[in-house]
Design an enzyme around this catalytic site. Structure first.
Site, PDB file in Angstrom:
ATOM      1  N   SER A 119       0.815  -1.218   0.000  1.00  0.00           N
ATOM      2  CA  SER A 119       0.000   0.000   0.000  1.00  0.00           C
ATOM      3  C   SER A 119       0.845   1.262   0.000  1.00  0.00           C
ATOM      4  O   SER A 119       0.511   2.245  -0.672  1.00  0.00           O
ATOM      5  CB  SER A 119      -0.943  -0.009   1.208  1.00  0.00           C
ATOM      6  OG  SER A 119      -1.873  -1.063   1.096  1.00  0.00           O
ATOM      7  N   ARG A 171       9.330   1.285   6.570  1.00  0.00           N
ATOM      8  CA  ARG A 171       8.010   1.878   6.335  1.00  0.00           C
ATOM      9  C   ARG A 171       7.535   2.559   7.618  1.00  0.00           C
ATOM     10  O   ARG A 171       7.522   1.944   8.688  1.00  0.00           O
ATOM     11  CB  ARG A 171       7.026   0.804   5.887  1.00  0.00           C
ATOM     12  CG  ARG A 171       5.612   1.316   5.713  1.00  0.00           C
ATOM     13  CD  ARG A 171       4.767   0.329   4.943  1.00  0.00           C
ATOM     14  NE  ARG A 171       3.350   0.469   5.248  1.00  0.00           N
ATOM     15  CZ  ARG A 171       2.379  -0.173   4.633  1.00  0.00           C
ATOM     16  NH1 ARG A 171       2.677  -1.012   3.661  1.00  0.00           N
ATOM     17  NH2 ARG A 171       1.124  -0.012   4.979  1.00  0.00           N
ATOM     18  N   ASP A 189       2.373 -10.100   5.976  1.00  0.00           N
ATOM     19  CA  ASP A 189       2.967  -9.955   4.651  1.00  0.00           C
ATOM     20  C   ASP A 189       3.735 -11.213   4.263  1.00  0.00           C
ATOM     21  O   ASP A 189       4.398 -11.241   3.222  1.00  0.00           O
ATOM     22  CB  ASP A 189       3.895  -8.742   4.618  1.00  0.00           C
ATOM     23  CG  ASP A 189       3.145  -7.451   4.898  1.00  0.00           C
ATOM     24  OD1 ASP A 189       2.053  -7.283   4.334  1.00  0.00           O
ATOM     25  OD2 ASP A 189       3.636  -6.625   5.688  1.00  0.00           O
ATOM     26  N   HIS A 214       0.444 -10.018   0.295  1.00  0.00           N
ATOM     27  CA  HIS A 214       0.091  -9.425  -0.987  1.00  0.00           C
ATOM     28  C   HIS A 214       0.512 -10.367  -2.119  1.00  0.00           C
ATOM     29  O   HIS A 214       1.018 -11.461  -1.874  1.00  0.00           O
ATOM     30  CB  HIS A 214       0.769  -8.066  -1.136  1.00  0.00           C
ATOM     31  CG  HIS A 214       0.310  -7.058  -0.139  1.00  0.00           C
ATOM     32  ND1 HIS A 214       1.020  -5.899   0.140  1.00  0.00           N
ATOM     33  CD2 HIS A 214      -0.779  -7.020   0.675  1.00  0.00           C
ATOM     34  CE1 HIS A 214       0.376  -5.197   1.061  1.00  0.00           C
ATOM     35  NE2 HIS A 214      -0.712  -5.863   1.402  1.00  0.00           N
ATOM     36  N   ARG A 220      -1.136   0.797  14.507  1.00  0.00           N
ATOM     37  CA  ARG A 220      -1.122   2.172  14.003  1.00  0.00           C
ATOM     38  C   ARG A 220      -2.453   2.876  14.256  1.00  0.00           C
ATOM     39  O   ARG A 220      -2.678   3.972  13.747  1.00  0.00           O
ATOM     40  CB  ARG A 220      -0.805   2.182  12.502  1.00  0.00           C
ATOM     41  CG  ARG A 220      -1.865   1.540  11.626  1.00  0.00           C
ATOM     42  CD  ARG A 220      -1.474   1.572  10.178  1.00  0.00           C
ATOM     43  NE  ARG A 220      -2.431   0.832   9.362  1.00  0.00           N
ATOM     44  CZ  ARG A 220      -2.202   0.417   8.128  1.00  0.00           C
ATOM     45  NH1 ARG A 220      -1.028   0.665   7.568  1.00  0.00           N
ATOM     46  NH2 ARG A 220      -3.115  -0.248   7.452  1.00  0.00           N
TER      47      ARG A 220
END
Length: 530
Positions: free
Chosen positions: A65, A257, A156, A456, A193
């Site tokens: 993303s 990230r 992931d 993903h 988050r």
């Protein structure tokens, strides 16, 4: 321009909605999506590459993303942090970085220690295990004790991949002859988050409160959790060996990230932190691999790349208003990442944040906040003041990550219904909608062995243009097709062409709109005998 005359261009990002024709494990094909199906059959469409070199990642690396939104907003291929850091380790330039040289010298003189905190994963989305190996080599060469505080993935990567990754890490530590895995914590806790501070608190406390540890290997502990059906993402914060963060030490948070590294970093470094009661470690050097937030009092190894003439910037400098809207899980993506890592909105850029539901995992509420996002977007579009609207539907990605096939189908069907309502509102004001995805996910829910696939994918993503009746794309005669062979980097230039704005030279992507004369040529009868 009179506000009432604005016919908006709406970019809808279906997060994690990839394209794959095989039906096995394909929630996209299993879902009832009459709106998307009708659009695909009726309107100009194409497939876009959203992974690997097409978005500035290594070949074969799945998209994500952050990278997807950065590329969409930049209109060019931006070399990603994963590549920048890997190159620095491979060439050896990382070991001569002045910041690291100075910190190593000070720790050596004062008897301090290194603490490497980060996601121990080969996923390449938030971090990469090879970067940790490079840092451990640095510490070993400098003769400085090193403690690894491993955050486990399972989101992931495959849900039970952590034991293998940590077993390999333990072998690497043995080979180096120094370093120890001190703590474990699933990313559910250490990388929240959404201001679920109780999760962050558990991770922080295991990092800062010492104890004897369990005396077992990380891989053994992981297998015990698996036996309890606790997978990598949800590993409770656990101490394996003594080695808490102390005064005089140095921490390197090696996630590149930013979004899921901010809360834990804030707990370590912010004097006025209010997320939970914590013991602030004095005289602590805190280094982040990249810039997580310009307001954080930390030192940064890899400074931000200066990107100029982004999509939002070009729209702003043209004197046009724009809107960004998403729920909590993807709000940073349509703002910070879409703007090239700039937190501050451009002049004329409004933002709407919709709270994501407070549930443990989103398969418990696959609808998430899509209806509320749609409601607020429709209200804003009806005001006819925004030339560009950027909207994200988080459901396909966030529910897809849970591995729950039925819930992901519900998530996709929810988004399809919301998209139908949104399109009706855009049509009412004569606007144009460009529908894309940032990467694949929901189209592959289990692997060839039938195991849940929560990561993903490398699959292409759909792109559909729904042109408004009162907006004719300049120079296209209202008869438009989308070319093949495109990437996410081509979306920004496409939107500028629809808006009638010039494409700056920094934007090296190419509009997806086919020239009108090419479209006409394609419709000519083929010569006899061919």
């Amino acid at each position: 321009m009179d506000a009432q005359s604005v016919a908006p261009v709406v970019l809808v990002i279906l997060d994690g909605w990839g394209y794959r024709e095989a039906p096995e494990g394909n929630a996209v094909l299993a879902a009832r999506t009459p709106v998307v199906d009708s659009l695909w059959a009726t309107y100009p469409h194409t497939l876009l590459q959203a992974s690997g070199r097409a978005v500035g990642l290594p070949s074969g690396q799945m998209g994500n993303s952050e990278v997807g939104h950065l590329t969409l907003g930049a209109g060019r291929v931006v070399p990603q942090e994963l590549v920048r850091i890997s190159d620095a380790i491979e060439t050896g330039s990382l070991f001569h970085e002045p910041l690291l040289v100075e910190v190593c010298h000070r720790l050596k003189e004062q008897g301090g220690r290194f603490h490497f905190i980060g996601l121990c994963s080969e996923g390449g989305v938030h971090s990469h295990i090879d970067h940790l190996y490079g840092l451990l080599k640095l510490a070993a060469q400098a003769g400085i004790p090193a403690y690894v505080h491993a955050i486990t993935d399972g989101r992931d990567t495959l849900p039970r991949d952590g034991a293998r990754v940590l077993a390999a890490l333990e072998k690497e530590l043995q080979w180096l002859g120094s370093g120890v895995i001190a703590t474990l914590s699933g990313r559910y806790y250490a990388m929240d988050r959404d201001r679920r501070w109780e999760r962050t608190q558990k991770a922080y406390e295991i990092l800062t409160e010492d104890g004897p540890g369990c005396g077992r290997s990380a891989a053994e502990v992981m297998e015990d959790f698996y036996a309890q059906d606790i997978t990598d993402e949800f590993i409770p914060p656990t101490r394996l060996a003594p080695g808490a963060v102390q005064s005089g030490d140095a921490v390197i948070f090696f996630n590149f990230r930013p979004d899921r590294a901010r809360q834990l970093t804030q707990a370590f470094v912010c004097p006025d932190f209010s997320g939970f009661q914590r013991r602030l470690i004095p005289d602590l050097t805190f280094i982040t691999m990249t810039q997580y937030d310009p307001t954080l009092p930390v030192q940064v190894l890899f400074k931000p790349q200066n990107l100029d003439h982004l999509l939002g910037q070009v729209v702003s400098e043209a004197g046009l208003k724009q809107l960004r809207i998403a729920e909590t899980e993807k709000y940073a993506h349509v703002t910070y990442f879409f703007n090239g890592g700039i937190e501050q909105p451009f002049p004329g850029e409004d933002r709407i944040l919709v709270q994501s539901p407070l549930v443990a995992t989103y398969d418990q509420m696959p609808e998430m906040s899509a209806v509320e996002v749609t409601d607020k977007a429709i209200e804003a579009i009806a005001r006819r003041e925004y030339s560009l609207v950027v909207l994200n539907y988080a459901n396909p990605d966030m529910v897809g990550h849970t591995g729950n096939f039925k819930a992901t189908v519900r998530a996709l069907e929810t988004v399809d219904r919301c998209l139908g309502r949104l399109l009706a509102a855009v049509v009412d004001v004569g606007g144009t909608t460009l529908i894309v995805a940032d990467h694949g996910n929901a189209e592959l829910m289990w692997d060839e062995q039938g195991n849940p696939w929560t990561a993903h994918t490398n699959n292409p993503v759909p792109c559909i243009l729904v042109e408004g009746e009162r907006r004719k794309i300049p120079g296209r005669g209202g008869d438009v097709k989308l070319r093949s062979g495109g990437t996410l980097a081509d979306v920004g230039p496409t939107l500028l062409e629809i808006l009638g704005l010039p494409q700056p030279p920094e934007m090296t992507g190419q509009s997806l709109l086919q020239p009108a004369e090419y479209t006409i040529l394609q419709r000519q009868p083929a010569p006899v005998g061919r």
